[in-house]
Every structure is written in structure tokens, then in C-alpha cells.
Enzyme design. Structure first.
Site, PDB file in Angstrom:
ATOM      1  N   ASP A 198      -3.280 -10.513  -2.115  1.00 45.85           N
ATOM      2  CA  ASP A 198      -3.841  -9.952  -0.897  1.00 45.85           C
ATOM      3  C   ASP A 198      -5.300  -9.551  -1.156  1.00 45.85           C
ATOM      4  O   ASP A 198      -5.667  -9.196  -2.280  1.00 45.85           O
ATOM      5  CB  ASP A 198      -3.033  -8.724  -0.501  1.00 45.85           C
ATOM      6  CG  ASP A 198      -3.351  -8.201   0.879  1.00 45.85           C
ATOM      7  OD1 ASP A 198      -2.593  -8.489   1.821  1.00 45.85           O
ATOM      8  OD2 ASP A 198      -4.370  -7.490   1.026  1.00 45.85           O
ATOM      9  N   ASP A 221      -5.181 -12.499   3.791  1.00 45.39           N
ATOM     10  CA  ASP A 221      -6.407 -11.971   4.382  1.00 45.39           C
ATOM     11  C   ASP A 221      -7.654 -12.241   3.546  1.00 45.39           C
ATOM     12  O   ASP A 221      -8.755 -11.800   3.906  1.00 45.39           O
ATOM     13  CB  ASP A 221      -6.275 -10.476   4.695  1.00 45.39           C
ATOM     14  CG  ASP A 221      -5.522  -9.698   3.639  1.00 45.39           C
ATOM     15  OD1 ASP A 221      -5.157 -10.279   2.597  1.00 45.39           O
ATOM     16  OD2 ASP A 221      -5.277  -8.498   3.855  1.00 45.39           O
ATOM     17  N   HIS A 241       0.814  -1.220   0.000  1.00 47.04           N
ATOM     18  CA  HIS A 241       0.000   0.000   0.000  1.00 47.04           C
ATOM     19  C   HIS A 241       0.848   1.271   0.000  1.00 47.04           C
ATOM     20  O   HIS A 241       0.308   2.363  -0.173  1.00 47.04           O
ATOM     21  CB  HIS A 241      -0.937   0.027   1.205  1.00 47.04           C
ATOM     22  CG  HIS A 241      -1.979  -1.038   1.199  1.00 47.04           C
ATOM     23  ND1 HIS A 241      -2.810  -1.256   0.128  1.00 47.04           N
ATOM     24  CD2 HIS A 241      -2.314  -1.962   2.140  1.00 47.04           C
ATOM     25  CE1 HIS A 241      -3.629  -2.263   0.404  1.00 47.04           C
ATOM     26  NE2 HIS A 241      -3.341  -2.714   1.598  1.00 47.04           N
TER      27      HIS A 241
END
Length: 308
Positions: free
Chosen positions: A159, A243, A122
């Protein structure tokens, strides 16, 4: 050849406030799960500033250094914090990814997994966010291209959150193909299919909440794997976030541990076909501790099989 495991105790010294999902226990659980596996264990070095400056401006690197607290916490954005050990942890995380590229491209390891934190996908050019400070996977790609002289590198990010940082850092790099599957709608809100980059090298694969492993497998077979074959990368870098697991508290893609094993195995088969099996994987998200440990172990076990 063996799979290299790159990590460092400094990554355990990046402490976040109580209740924060990106916590020390994540890496502790992963290292415990990987302990019995036959891995070539390598100490992650500190990245050099020159390595970071391939993608981050000096003003940003200086800013991150200046925000490092002597005690307590410094809040960098809404959910990104620094403790006294965070700066070295961030340098180790980037350094692990860079060293992993060196090991794989020189033939010292068949492939590599970086068990590190903080994560990186990110982090944008001059913006820390989403628990991330430096763009570990993107920096590894640029290191492979600029230092090792590769012509084509692919990044595969599974992800559950879109890798907005990797996309922003590599969107004008025609030598890098970036593939990201992610739940949508979901934070950070980027990653639409029409975000294809300056050279059509961004492949975004939004997935529906609750779609499960079946939707993911179909999407990769139809959209991701053909683009990898067409691009013919000389190295594949994986942003390995776990996740998307059905037990994870931050999202709802509902993948099982077996889905991460399947996806890793298929990427390894493609790497064997396209680039002599050369893969570097680096940890991103995953916040249910047991699901994270089990999924990471399944991921690394597939890397080990592929490296043999």
C-alpha cells in the site's frame, strides 16, 4: 488448485459519508472486474471475538461494538466512520483473512484473495484510524502462527501508506517478518528505515514521490526479496493496497498497473520457492475506481497463474 476469492455482501453495507475516498463503489468495481475470472468463491465468515483478542484488547473490541450507530454515522477518528452496517463488515473483513489462511494452509486453495472492506493495516492495538478498525493482515498472521502452529510468517504490504497498524501489532512477534514499502513523506508519517522492531523483523522501505515502478522494482529486488529468502516464511500474507497507482488521488508514487502485476508475480515466485506457493492477500487501499479495479484484477490474475 484454484485461487479462493473471499468476500461478503456485508462489506458493501459499510457506508461512509459522501465524498469519502473509502466508499462502497470501491468493492463494487473490484467485484465486477473479478467476475469473469475462474476463482473458488467463498463466503467470508464473521471473525470470532477470540480471534480479534489475539491482538486487540477486549476493551477496544467492546469500544468498537459500542460505537456502532443505529442510524447515521459515528465518527471514530478524523477520517474513520461507522454506519449501521460497519461493525459486521469489519468482522467479515477480519473473518475473510482468517478463513483464507485456513483454506491455504489446509490445501483447500492454492492461494487466496480477500475482497473486503473496511481495510485493516492502519488499525493499532487499541486505536481505529485510517479507515481501519481491526488489523486484518496481522490477525491472519497470528492465526497462522498460533492456531496452525507455523514457525514463520511474512507480511508484505505494498500500500502507498505505511502499515503502521500491522507494524504496531506485530513488532514484538519474532515469528513474523513485516515488510512495508510506502511513499515518504506521507500520512501516517511512520515507516522510517530505522524502525526495525524488537527482533529486527520490521523492514520499512520508504519510496520517493514520483519514483515510479522502476524505483519500486529495484527496492524490492535489493531490500525486500533477500529478507524474505533469509527468513524462509511458511506463509506470505500480502496487504494489497493499490493506491500507489499513477491515477490515485491520495498519493504520488506513479506505479502502473503492470507494476502491480510484476510485484505480485515476483512474490508468487518467491512463495513457490519458500513456502509451497502459500499466499493470502487482503485488500487495503486504492481510491481511483478504474485504477483500483484494473490493478486488483492484474494482481488476482497473477495469483491464479501461480495456483495452477
Amino acid at each position: 488448485m484454484k485461487t479462493a476469492l473471499l468476500t461478503h455482501a456485508d462489506c458493501l453495507a459499510h457506508v461512509t459519508p459522501t465524498g469519502h475516498p473509502e466508499r462502497v463503489a470501491r468493492l463494487e468495481h473490484i467485484l465486477h472486474a473479478l467476475e469473469p475470472l475462474a476463482l473458488e468463491r467463498v463466503t467470508a465468515p464473521l471473525a470470532a471475538d477470540d480471534d480479534l483478542l489475539r491482538l486487540h484488547p477486549v476493551s477496544y473490541v467492546d469500544q468498537i461494538r459500542s460505537r456502532s450507530p443505529a442510524e447515521g454515522y459515528a465518527q471514530i477518528d478524523g477520517d474513520t466512520f461507522m454506519s449501521p452496517g460497519s461493525l459486521e463488515a469489519a468482522y467479515r473483513a477480519a473473518g475473510a483473512a482468517l478463513r483464507a489462511v485456513d483454506l491455504v494452509l489446509t490445501g483447500e486453495a492454492g492461494n487466496a484473495f480477500c475482497a473486503i472492506r473496511p481495510p485493516g493495516h492502519h488499525a493499532e492495538r487499541d486505536l481505529a484510524m485510517g479507515f481501519c478498525f481491526f488489523g486484518n493482515a496481522a490477525l491472519a498472521a497470528k492465526h497462522a502462527l498460533d492456531h496452525h502452529g507455523l514457525s514463520r510468517v511474512a507480511v508484505v504490504d505494498f500500500d502507498v501508506h505505511h502499515g503502521n497498524g500491522t507494524q504496531e501489532l506485530l513488532r514484538d512477534e519474532r515469528r513474523a517478518l513485516v515488510i512495508s514499502s510506502h511513499q515518504m513523506p506521507l500520512w501516517p508519517g511512520s515507516g522510517r528505515r530505522d524502525e526495525t522492531g524488537f527482533f529486527d523483523t520490521l523492514v520499512n522501505i520508504p519510496l520517493n514521490a514520483g519514483g515510479g515502478g522502476a524505483e519500486m522494482r529495484d527496492a524490492y529486488e535489493q531490500l525486500a526479496f533477500p529478507r524474505l529468502r533469509d527468513f524462509k516464511p511458511e506463509l506470505i500474507i500480502i496487504s494489497a493496497g493499490f493506491d500507489a497507482h499513477q491515477d490515485d488521488p491520495l498519493a504520488g508514487l506513479n506505479w502502473a498497473t503492470a507494476d502491480f502485476a510484476w510485484l505480485t508475480r515476483e512474490i508468487c515466485l518467491l512463495a513457490a520457492e519458500l513456502c509451497e506457493g502459500r499466499i493470502v492477500s487482503t485488500l487495503e487501499g486504492g481510491y481511483d475506481l478504474n485504477a483500483l479495479a484494473a490493478s486488483t484484477k492484474a494482481h488476482v490474475e497473477e495469483l491464479i497463474k501461480a495456483a495452477q
